[in-house]
Design a protein around this motif. Structure first.
Motif, PDB file in Angstrom:
ATOM      1  N   PHE A  63       0.725  -0.997   0.331  1.00 43.19           N
ATOM      2  CA  PHE A  63       0.105  -0.158   0.198  1.00 43.19           C
ATOM      3  C   PHE A  63       0.958   1.206   0.132  1.00 43.19           C
ATOM      4  O   PHE A  63       1.961   1.156   0.906  1.00 43.19           O
ATOM      5  CB  PHE A  63      -0.629  -0.386   1.035  1.00 43.19           C
ATOM      6  CG  PHE A  63      -1.562  -0.985   0.757  1.00 43.19           C
ATOM      7  CD1 PHE A  63      -2.749  -1.416   0.565  1.00 43.19           C
ATOM      8  CD2 PHE A  63      -1.672  -2.502   2.027  1.00 43.19           C
ATOM      9  CE1 PHE A  63      -4.123  -1.944   1.085  1.00 43.19           C
ATOM     10  CE2 PHE A  63      -2.464  -3.431   2.197  1.00 43.19           C
ATOM     11  CZ  PHE A  63      -3.860  -3.245   1.472  1.00 43.19           C
ATOM     12  N   LEU A  64       0.491   1.916  -1.081  1.00 43.55           N
ATOM     13  CA  LEU A  64       1.709   3.462  -0.650  1.00 43.55           C
ATOM     14  C   LEU A  64       0.764   4.802  -1.229  1.00 43.55           C
ATOM     15  O   LEU A  64      -0.519   4.670  -2.442  1.00 43.55           O
ATOM     16  CB  LEU A  64       1.870   3.325  -2.491  1.00 43.55           C
ATOM     17  CG  LEU A  64       2.701   4.851  -2.809  1.00 43.55           C
ATOM     18  CD1 LEU A  64       4.036   5.457  -2.061  1.00 43.55           C
ATOM     19  CD2 LEU A  64       3.402   5.194  -4.159  1.00 43.55           C
ATOM     20  N   ASP A  65       0.452   5.551  -0.039  1.00 40.41           N
ATOM     21  CA  ASP A  65      -0.670   6.622   0.044  1.00 40.41           C
ATOM     22  C   ASP A  65      -1.613   5.868   0.247  1.00 40.41           C
ATOM     23  O   ASP A  65      -2.897   7.006  -1.045  1.00 40.41           O
ATOM     24  CB  ASP A  65      -0.447   7.707  -0.750  1.00 40.41           C
ATOM     25  CG  ASP A  65      -0.368   8.961  -0.761  1.00 40.41           C
ATOM     26  OD1 ASP A  65      -0.244   9.376   0.734  1.00 40.41           O
ATOM     27  OD2 ASP A  65      -0.490   9.986  -1.378  1.00 40.41           O
ATOM     28  N   GLY A  66      -1.649   5.005   0.604  1.00 38.48           N
ATOM     29  CA  GLY A  66      -3.199   4.793   0.744  1.00 38.48           C
ATOM     30  C   GLY A  66      -4.090   3.489  -0.552  1.00 38.48           C
ATOM     31  O   GLY A  66      -4.857   2.971  -0.504  1.00 38.48           O
ATOM     32  N   MET A  67      -3.295   3.507  -1.446  1.00 37.95           N
ATOM     33  CA  MET A  67      -3.113   2.611  -3.394  1.00 37.95           C
ATOM     34  C   MET A  67      -2.839   1.369  -2.797  1.00 37.95           C
ATOM     35  O   MET A  67      -1.667   1.192  -2.201  1.00 37.95           O
ATOM     36  CB  MET A  67      -2.650   3.517  -3.871  1.00 37.95           C
ATOM     37  CG  MET A  67      -3.031   3.594  -5.445  1.00 37.95           C
ATOM     38  SD  MET A  67      -2.408   4.109  -6.802  1.00 37.95           S
ATOM     39  CE  MET A  67      -3.623   3.248  -7.745  1.00 37.95           C
ATOM     40  N   ALA A  68      -3.818   0.570  -2.968  1.00 40.40           N
ATOM     41  CA  ALA A  68      -3.197  -0.996  -3.316  1.00 40.40           C
ATOM     42  C   ALA A  68      -2.787  -1.328  -4.400  1.00 40.40           C
ATOM     43  O   ALA A  68      -2.995  -1.642  -5.336  1.00 40.40           O
ATOM     44  CB  ALA A  68      -4.398  -2.128  -2.880  1.00 40.40           C
ATOM     45  N   ILE A  69      -1.150  -0.849  -4.058  1.00 38.90           N
ATOM     46  CA  ILE A  69      -0.482  -1.255  -5.579  1.00 38.90           C
ATOM     47  C   ILE A  69      -0.703  -2.874  -5.821  1.00 38.90           C
ATOM     48  O   ILE A  69      -0.097  -2.886  -7.212  1.00 38.90           O
ATOM     49  CB  ILE A  69       0.953  -1.078  -5.124  1.00 38.90           C
ATOM     50  CG1 ILE A  69       1.404   0.464  -4.777  1.00 38.90           C
ATOM     51  CG2 ILE A  69       2.256  -1.346  -6.492  1.00 38.90           C
ATOM     52  CD1 ILE A  69       0.763   1.289  -5.757  1.00 38.90           C
ATOM     53  N   HIS A  70      -0.468  -3.713  -5.360  1.00 38.70           N
ATOM     54  CA  HIS A  70      -0.703  -5.211  -5.226  1.00 38.70           C
ATOM     55  C   HIS A  70      -1.957  -5.395  -6.789  1.00 38.70           C
ATOM     56  O   HIS A  70      -1.710  -6.125  -7.189  1.00 38.70           O
ATOM     57  CB  HIS A  70      -0.742  -6.350  -4.293  1.00 38.70           C
ATOM     58  CG  HIS A  70      -1.434  -5.833  -3.277  1.00 38.70           C
ATOM     59  ND1 HIS A  70      -1.403  -4.944  -2.140  1.00 38.70           N
ATOM     60  CD2 HIS A  70      -2.427  -6.261  -2.965  1.00 38.70           C
ATOM     61  CE1 HIS A  70      -2.576  -4.764  -1.725  1.00 38.70           C
ATOM     62  NE2 HIS A  70      -3.417  -5.559  -2.270  1.00 38.70           N
TER      63      HIS A  70
END
Length: 220
Positions: A63-70
């Motif tokens: 999770f990057l800045d609330g975003m699910a990168i996976h």
């Protein structure tokens, strides 16, 4: 700002899979300044590529800045990199035929911003980095320290969630290196979240927290 859980990454070597990152858990709070310290072959470059969304993990959650990168499609990661991450590279990666202003505004133009508006948004960052008298200079007219300041300005101008630094003092002389590390400290004090990748313990000590990576495993 960053939460990683059970990250694994490996590459095929012939018919066998060579594990590079092994079950990594890692987190960075907003406003932190963290150094990832490791020798050549430790997995730190692979780790940096995953943090920077330049590569994808085999398994785990990011999770990057609330975003699910996976859960983000690989084709969409370019947009994530442009908006969420400010990259600062050892070799600067400046466009040699562009002047200082033209190099710095690139992330904004890539977002579709009009040229005039992009230039206006760059001015404060350019002066913050002490480049006001160098706007029309090209990279071959700058010192190593000035080139790195251009690289930092380009990373900052898009107001990314994190600044990701790859051996940022590696190509600099000692004095310029100290100046750049002092600048990172000042940027962090202004609220910027910084993740720095380095093999140099003295450089790592400029950060507020050191995490070591050895044989693909994080410690500390």
């Amino acid at each position: 700002m960053i939460t990683m859980k059970a990250i694994n990454k490996g590459y095929m070597l012939g018919e066998e899979r060579l594990p590079i990152l092994k079950n990594i858990d890692f987190s960075v709070e907003k406003g932190e300044y963290v150094a990832i310290l490791g020798p050549s072959g430790s997995g730190k470059t692979t780790f940096m590529n995953i943090v920077g969304c330049m590569d994808i993990m085999d398994s785990g959650e990011y999770f990057l800045d609330g975003m699910a990168i996976h859960e983000t499609k690989e084709d969409d990661l370019t947009e994530v990199r442009n908006r969420k991450i400010g990259f600062i590279f050892q070799n600067y990666q400046l466009i040699p035929t562009y002047n200082v202003m033209q190099n710095i505004i690139m992330p904004l133009l890539m977002r579709g911003m009009k040229h005039g508006e992009a230039e206006e948004k760059c001015i404060d960052t350019i002066h913050l980095l002490g480049l006001g008298e160098r706007i029309l200079h090209k990279p071959n007219e700058l010192s190593g320290g000035q080139k790195q300041r251009v690289s930092i300005a380009r990373a900052l101008v898009g107001k990314p969630a994190i600044l990701l630094d790859d051996e940022p003092t590696g190509a600099l002389d000692q004095t310029s290196g100290r100046d750049v590390l002092k600048l990172f400290k000042e940027l962090n004090e202004m609220g910027n979240t910084i993740v720095m990748i380095t093999h140099d313990l003295e450089v790592a000590r400029s950060a507020k927290r050191i995490v070591r990576i050895v044989d693909g495993v994080l410690a500390g």
